[in-house]
Design a protein around this motif. Structure first.
Motif, PDB file in Angstrom:
ATOM      1  N   LYS A  78      11.506  -4.922   4.476  1.00  0.00           N
ATOM      2  CA  LYS A  78      11.609  -4.567   2.938  1.00  0.00           C
ATOM      3  C   LYS A  78      13.194  -4.129   2.903  1.00  0.00           C
ATOM      4  CE  LYS A  78      10.901   0.457   3.747  1.00  0.00           C
ATOM      5  NZ  LYS A  78      10.356   1.690   3.526  1.00  0.00           N
ATOM      6  N   LEU A 122       2.752  -6.203   1.071  1.00  0.00           N
ATOM      7  CA  LEU A 122       1.933  -4.912   1.392  1.00  0.00           C
ATOM      8  C   LEU A 122       1.975  -3.997   0.040  1.00  0.00           C
ATOM      9  CD1 LEU A 122       3.952  -4.481   4.867  1.00  0.00           C
ATOM     10  CD2 LEU A 122       1.734  -5.396   4.394  1.00  0.00           C
ATOM     11  N   PRO A 123       1.090  -3.018   0.267  1.00  0.00           N
ATOM     12  CA  PRO A 123       0.650  -2.174  -0.888  1.00  0.00           C
ATOM     13  C   PRO A 123       1.841  -1.265  -1.520  1.00  0.00           C
ATOM     14  CG  PRO A 123      -0.926  -1.950   0.795  1.00  0.00           C
ATOM     15  CD  PRO A 123       0.121  -2.492   1.342  1.00  0.00           C
ATOM     16  N   ASP A 124       2.807  -1.146  -0.607  1.00  0.00           N
ATOM     17  CA  ASP A 124       4.290  -0.184  -1.091  1.00  0.00           C
ATOM     18  C   ASP A 124       4.810  -1.042  -2.063  1.00  0.00           C
ATOM     19  OD1 ASP A 124       5.424  -2.320   0.211  1.00  0.00           O
ATOM     20  OD2 ASP A 124       6.530  -0.711   1.673  1.00  0.00           O
ATOM     21  N   ASP A 136       2.634 -11.979   3.545  1.00  0.00           N
ATOM     22  CA  ASP A 136       1.836 -11.104   2.794  1.00  0.00           C
ATOM     23  C   ASP A 136       2.347  -9.969   2.339  1.00  0.00           C
ATOM     24  OD1 ASP A 136      -0.790 -12.532   3.484  1.00  0.00           O
ATOM     25  OD2 ASP A 136      -0.515 -12.014   5.588  1.00  0.00           O
ATOM     26  N   GLN A 141      -3.121  -0.809   9.927  1.00  0.00           N
ATOM     27  CA  GLN A 141      -2.643  -2.166   9.445  1.00  0.00           C
ATOM     28  C   GLN A 141      -3.008  -2.081   7.972  1.00  0.00           C
ATOM     29  OE1 GLN A 141      -4.809  -5.456  10.847  1.00  0.00           O
ATOM     30  NE2 GLN A 141      -3.210  -7.024  10.171  1.00  0.00           N
ATOM     31  N   ALA A 142      -1.965  -2.307   7.349  1.00  0.00           N
ATOM     32  CA  ALA A 142      -2.009  -2.299   5.722  1.00  0.00           C
ATOM     33  C   ALA A 142      -2.498  -3.619   5.597  1.00  0.00           C
ATOM     34  CB  ALA A 142      -0.581  -2.292   5.006  1.00  0.00           C
ATOM     35  N   ARG A 170       4.770  -8.515   5.168  1.00  0.00           N
ATOM     36  CA  ARG A 170       4.423  -8.851   6.465  1.00  0.00           C
ATOM     37  C   ARG A 170       4.179 -10.357   6.769  1.00  0.00           C
ATOM     38  NH1 ARG A 170      -0.015  -4.927   8.471  1.00  0.00           N
ATOM     39  NH2 ARG A 170       1.834  -3.690   8.462  1.00  0.00           N
ATOM     40  N   GLY A 187      -2.988  -6.808   3.330  1.00  0.00           N
ATOM     41  CA  GLY A 187      -2.350  -8.050   2.823  1.00  0.00           C
ATOM     42  C   GLY A 187      -2.667  -8.454   1.535  1.00  0.00           C
ATOM     43  N   HIS A 188      -1.961  -9.042   0.815  1.00  0.00           N
ATOM     44  CA  HIS A 188      -2.305  -9.894  -0.287  1.00  0.00           C
ATOM     45  C   HIS A 188      -1.813 -11.227  -0.468  1.00  0.00           C
ATOM     46  CE1 HIS A 188      -2.855  -6.148  -2.830  1.00  0.00           C
ATOM     47  NE2 HIS A 188      -1.842  -5.660  -2.148  1.00  0.00           N
ATOM     48  N   SER A 214       7.359  -4.289   0.600  1.00  0.00           N
ATOM     49  CA  SER A 214       7.429  -4.887   1.913  1.00  0.00           C
ATOM     50  C   SER A 214       6.684  -6.290   1.838  1.00  0.00           C
ATOM     51  CB  SER A 214       6.918  -3.904   2.967  1.00  0.00           C
ATOM     52  OG  SER A 214       7.633  -2.670   2.844  1.00  0.00           O
ATOM     53  N   ASP A 271       7.320  -6.332   9.688  1.00  0.00           N
ATOM     54  CA  ASP A 271       7.333  -6.221   8.224  1.00  0.00           C
ATOM     55  C   ASP A 271       8.822  -5.881   7.985  1.00  0.00           C
ATOM     56  OD1 ASP A 271       4.635  -5.641   8.335  1.00  0.00           O
ATOM     57  OD2 ASP A 271       4.488  -3.451   8.228  1.00  0.00           O
TER      58      ASP A 271
END
Length: 702
Positions: free
Chosen positions: A283, A327-329, A325, A548-549, A334, A551-552, A332, A281
């Motif tokens: 950021k 991440l929800p924050d 991908d 594991q977050a 991945r 992904g989008h 960041s 990850d």
């Protein structure tokens, strides 16, 4: 002998370096196991950074026992050959003192190691020692009595005798199609020769001294310390690493070494959380910046000759199956899927890149402005007469010299490659005359002659007879620039298996036949008592697993409004850029933010090899790489540097031609090659592309 790999992604001999599309993937249901965390405060030591951002990030990590390091690169050929030829550093010594003072404070306060590669810009032994001296000075300052750092220094200078032996044995090739064949005079003229080390020397030093505090490395492949730090801890959990793990660590290093240039807007500081399987990850630390899948994928193209295979010491990083991908924050991304292809598995030699520069002469320049439209209209012819006059006046002169002109306002940056309308006449121009000779005295004499010719030369329809050049800027007529440097070695040297690591030495750096190319030393720096040795596993604590977050989709990108007028490439592409890819090549990137628009352009004939040939006056066989890269929705082309050169023909007249050039040398106008993209920026869209994108806009799909 197996064909050697080129660091910039091209081979000197066929076949092409293979792409393995069958790399296994980690099952999506397997929880990611954190391995280590890395912070890069700035992409280049000496440029200055916000220490509080790094401290804030380290405070946030305090509750996690994952091994953490601060890692920075310090080197590049971007700024030209002067460092290697003249012994200079990229930044003033005071800039390194400032940055190292902050880094040592951070290392002491948070008990994190600091790794620096390519010390001083060129990574010579002398500059490794210079940074070590700064660490000693800072550690002895009032208030730093509690400092004590176990400091490792890794050296990368290569004796000329080693290079000569390798050249005679046929183990040296040019690093790229634009690089001329190495000859003995290049080696003799080189001031200092360095080799780019892979991760192995860093790893050898870490394994031997796992409780190190500081590592100062010589010339290094940019991601080497990042790869080594990740491998160092992965080896404690898993004896044998897979190609996907090493590929992920390498990909992480390739992105992180530039700081947060992969963010939007680009910023300085970044951090990576690296997982055992090679996933990572990334950021930015700046509150105003975010990483997006598009911005991170696009960074794969930055400064690289090609986007899919990145060649380095020991093999190539295959990025053809990478995934990005969000991440929800919201900050960041991945990344996974990078695969490392080992040279030895393809029956190829381990290669290291050699770099060196020589002194080519001495330079003097003069400069001034011209506002007379009558003169501006015939500027090219006037400057040719100036050169002819200089040659005539100095026809009996024994010294060797070259005279050139940069005409800013007309084509001062791109020269013969200028894509604009040739009939365009600017209102005013600025001329920089540049002379190189074998002595400073000769350069100044010739520059003076050329300046006088520019000031007082006549031309048809002349009205202003008082003088042609507005000069005397800064109170100077001629300015002596001192020695002129030029790269003379930028080649790959094959080495024997098992010699790519580093050996520990206790005294002055020496090179012995048959031993490792690189070496390292250890010393305790600081007044405090050294920390008691601890078991490496105990010092880092248990490595915890995290959830594991989710992904989008990669199709989520930063917003870019397509200009509805649809006239040029700039109306549909948010990034159109150029950058040097080593001293001999220039790489061009066009990056799109809309997948439908990208697909339209890719299926059209708007961007193609033939277009690059036409825009940059090249033959097809001179183009190093050209094509599309789907992961970043980008088009990329890499071309050789060329520069217009004037020489005397057999008849004594000046003949102009486009010749291969090297960055940072005589007549340099754009050492970073950052302004060579304008032809693409102003490229007119074809009617089929306009129509297709207009339909997308009408349906709200662009």
């Amino acid at each position: 002998m197996a064909p050697a790999l080129l660091e910039d992604g091209i081979q000197t001999t066929a076949p092409q370096f293979p792409v393995h599309n069958s790399a296994p993937e980690t099952p999506s249901h397997v929880a990611l196991q954190p391995l280590c965390q890395i912070i890069t405060p700035i992409g280049m030591l000496g440029y200055g950074f916000d220490a509080e951002l790094t401290k804030d990030a380290l405070r946030a990590m305090a509750s996690v026992s994952t091994p953490t390091a601060v890692i920075l690169d310090s080197g590049s050929t971007d700024s030209g050959p002067a460092k290697l030829a003249l012994g200079e550093m990229t930044c003033p010594r005071s800039a390194y003192e400032r940055d190292l003072r902050s880094l040592l404070s951070i290392s002491h306060e948070f008990d994190v190691p600091v790794l620096v590669s390519s010390a001083g810009g060129d990574g010579t032994n002398a500059h490794v020692d210079e940074l070590i001296d700064i660490i000693k000075e800072v550690s002895s300052e009032l208030g730093n009595e509690s400092y004590n750092f176990k400091t490792l220094a890794i050296y990368s200078d290569v004796p000329k005798s080693t290079v000569v032996d390798s050249l005679k044995a046929g183990r040296i090739v040019g690093c790229g199609l634009s690089v001329p064949k190495l000859n003995m005079s290049d080696i003799e003229d080189a001031v200092t020769i360095v080799a780019q080390m892979g991760p192995e020397p860093f790893l050898d030093a870490m394994v031997a001294e796992p409780d190190f505090d500081i590592i100062i490395g010589g010339r290094s492949y940019d991601p080497s310390p990042y790869i080594a730090f990740a491998i160092h801890y992965a080896k404690q959990l898993q004896e044998t690493l897979t190609d996907l793990q090493v590929g992920g660590f390498t990909h992480m290093g390739k992105i992180m070494e530039c700081g947060a240039l992969c963010a939007t807007p680009k910023s300085h500081s970044s951090m990576a959380t690296v997982y055992l399987d090679g996933t990572f990850d990334i950021k930015p630390l700046a509150a105003s910046s975010v990483c997006t899948p598009a911005s991170v994928a696009a960074h794969t193209l930055y400064e690289k000759s090609r986007p899919d295979i990145l060649i380095g010491p020991g093999g190539g990083l295959d990025l053809t199956r990478t995934q990005y991908d969000a991440l929800p924050d919201g900050k960041s991304v991945r990344v996974k899927g990078g695969n490392f292809i080992w040279a030895k598995d393809e029956n190829m030699a381990y290669t290291v890149k050699l770099e060196a520069a020589k002194l080519k002469g001495y330079r003097t320049m003069f400069m001034g402005g011209i506002r007379d439209p009558i003169l501006i209209r015939q500027m090219d012819a006037v400057l040719e007469r100036v050169q002819a006059y200089v040659a005539h006046v100095n026809s009996n002169f024994e010294g060797q010299y070259e005279v050139g002109f940069h005409v800013y306002g007309k084509d001062g940056i791109m020269g013969a490659l200028e894509p604009g309308d040739a009939s365009y006449m600017p209102r005013e121009i600025f001329i920089v005359g540049e002379v190189m000779a074998n002595t400073q005295e000769i350069a100044t004499i010739i520059a003076s002659t050329a300046r006088v010719a520019c000031v007082h030369g006549s031309y048809p329809e002349q009205r202003g007879t008082g003088g042609n050049l507005a000069m005397g800027i800064g109170g100077k007529l001629e300015m002596e620039l001192g020695p002129c440097a030029e790269f003379c070695i930028y080649h790959l040297m094959s080495i024997e298996d098992g010699t790519e690591g580093a050996r520990q030495i206790s005294g002055p750096v020496e090179q012995s036949s048959g031993l490792n190319l690189f070496s390292w030393t250890i010393q305790q720096i600081g007044k405090a008592k050294p920390k008691p040795p601890v078991d490496d596993h105990e010092s880092t604590g248990a490595i915890s697993a995290t959830k594991q977050a989710a992904g989008h989709s990669f199709t989520k990108h930063q917003k870019f409004s397509i200009n509805s007028r649809l006239l040029t490439l700039a109306d549909i592409a948010p990034v159109i850029r150029s950058k040097n890819s080593g001293p001999y090549d220039i790489t061009l990137d066009v990056i799109f933010s809309s997948l439908p628009v990208y697909e339209i352009v890719k299926s059209s004939n708007l961007l193609s090899k033939s277009l690059i040939e036409k825009l940059y006056n090249l033959r097809g066989d001179e183009i190093i790489w050209c094509g599309f890269f789907d992961q970043a929705m980008a088009f990329k082309a890499t071309i050789p540097r060329k520069r217009q050169v004037s020489r005397k023909g057999d008849d004594g007249k000046l003949v102009r031609s486009l010749d291969f050039a090297i960055s940072g040398g005589y007549m340099e106008t754009d050492v970073h090659a950052s302004q060579q993209y304008v032809g693409l920026l102003e490229l007119a869209l074809t009617e089929d592309v306009k129509t297709a994108i207009a339909h997308l806009l009408a349906r709200g799909m662009a």
